[in-house]
Design a protein around this motif. Sequence first.
Motif: not given
Length: 188
Positions: A153-162
């Motif tokens: 999930d690209a959005e989950r990764l983006r959020e995880w990376l702040g």
Amino acid sequence: MRIDHAIWATADLDVAAARFEREHGLTAAGGGRHEGMGTHNRIVPLGGGYLELLAIADAGEAAVSPLGRFVDAAIEGLMGWAVVVDDVDAVAERLGTELTVIARAGFTARLTGVLEALAEPTLPFFLARDEGTPDPGERGAAGGLAWIEVAGDAERLREWLGGAGLPVRVRPGEPAVLAVGAGERELR
């Protein structure tokens, strides 16, 4: 924040090191046993990031270590990745994740997000090396760790990376680390 390393799970460090040297011209150097985790590693420095070859050193010790259990259950291949940050405490606070310490001869670092990243390999864990701990990836000449390709999930990764922009290629699918770019080489 930058990509620090990718992790290759293997049953035999020597066999994996020989494969990367034979197939990609990459030489493993250094590494050692992780204290209290039942694992040991070899480092493939890429000249800006590295590939960590990771295997079980002590099955009994690994059985009671989250990292050891994941390595023991892993299939030969890429199993995770890490980013280095200046303030691992701030990342742990933002994500609500546990801080842990990893140590082996000549290397100590504080980590966060390890359990989450092991359970969902689209996500990296975060690390900050202790003062005076050298960067294991500096010595290589393979052009550095240029990119990581993951499924998930690209959005989950983006959020995880702040929201940090890193050279990560994301495609749909079950969470996994699919490939690593080492300069002009693709490692799978």
